[in-house]
Design a protein around this motif. Structure first.
Motif: not given
Length: 198
Positions: A2, A4, A23, A25, A48, A50, A83
């Motif tokens: 992840e 971020n 993931q 962001t 993914s 975000t 998204p």
């Protein structure tokens, strides 16, 4: 894995696990989490993206994954999740030999304005969008992800000079005063939306 914020750099090859998820962001201010592989990356599993806080500008790109020696042949993520697309904001993924890039596609606020009053407010939002920062940027970002026409109508009306007797139409012509008024009105909208979410 992840990401971020910031960049995670690996000075080696990397194999994404077939049961794992990568993931990243992305944010309205143009920043994003990034995984930088100084080597070859073998793609597997799920990817993914975000949406983080802030108002997005049309055409902004976010380099979320880079492999300096490219992606291994015949490998790919099994599933890529972006998204959800909304009337004002959607995203697309571009893959090159070495990078995964997400691009923001942003429509004008005027595209969801259905009255003359709403169009005036929407035009002003379009004008200030490229330079907004902080809380106002966060609030405009929340307007960008509204999905129903009634939500847009309510938002524009709550920002309209017609809804506030303390500002005459003449005084609203002042950009500085209008922006200050707009900030206050959008804060009210923000708290209303937060209350609905609870």
């Amino acid at each position: 894995l992840e990401m971020n914020q910031g960049t995670l750099q690996l000075n080696n090859d990397y194999v994404f696990h077939d049961e794992g998820m990568f993931q990243a962001t992305i944010y309205g201010n143009g920043s994003n989490g990034q995984f930088l592989v100084n080597g070859t990356a073998s793609l597997n599993g799920q990817m993914s993206v975000t949406r983080g806080q802030g108002a997005f500008l049309d055409g902004t790109t976010f380099e979320v994954l880079t492999a300096t020696d490219g992606f291994s042949q015949d490998t790919a993520f099994d599933d890529i999740v972006l998204p959800d697309a909304r009337p004002l904001l959607s995203f697309q993924l571009q893959q090159t030999e070495e990078t995964m890039i997400v691009q923001a596609d942003v429509e004008s606020f005027t595209t969801v304005a259905t009255t003359g009053n709403a169009e005036a407010v929407a035009s002003h939002l379009d004008a200030i969008l490229p330079t907004v920062t902080g809380e106002l940027s966060y609030i405009l970002g929340e307007v960008q992800v509204l999905s129903e026409q009634q939500e847009f109508s309510d938002a524009f009306y709550s920002l309209s000079p017609a809804a506030y007797q303390q500002y005459s139409l003449a005084s609203v012509a002042s950009g500085q005063q209008y922006t200050h008024s707009l900030n206050a009105r959008m804060s009210d909208l923000h708290f209303t939306e937060m209350a609905k979410a609870k």
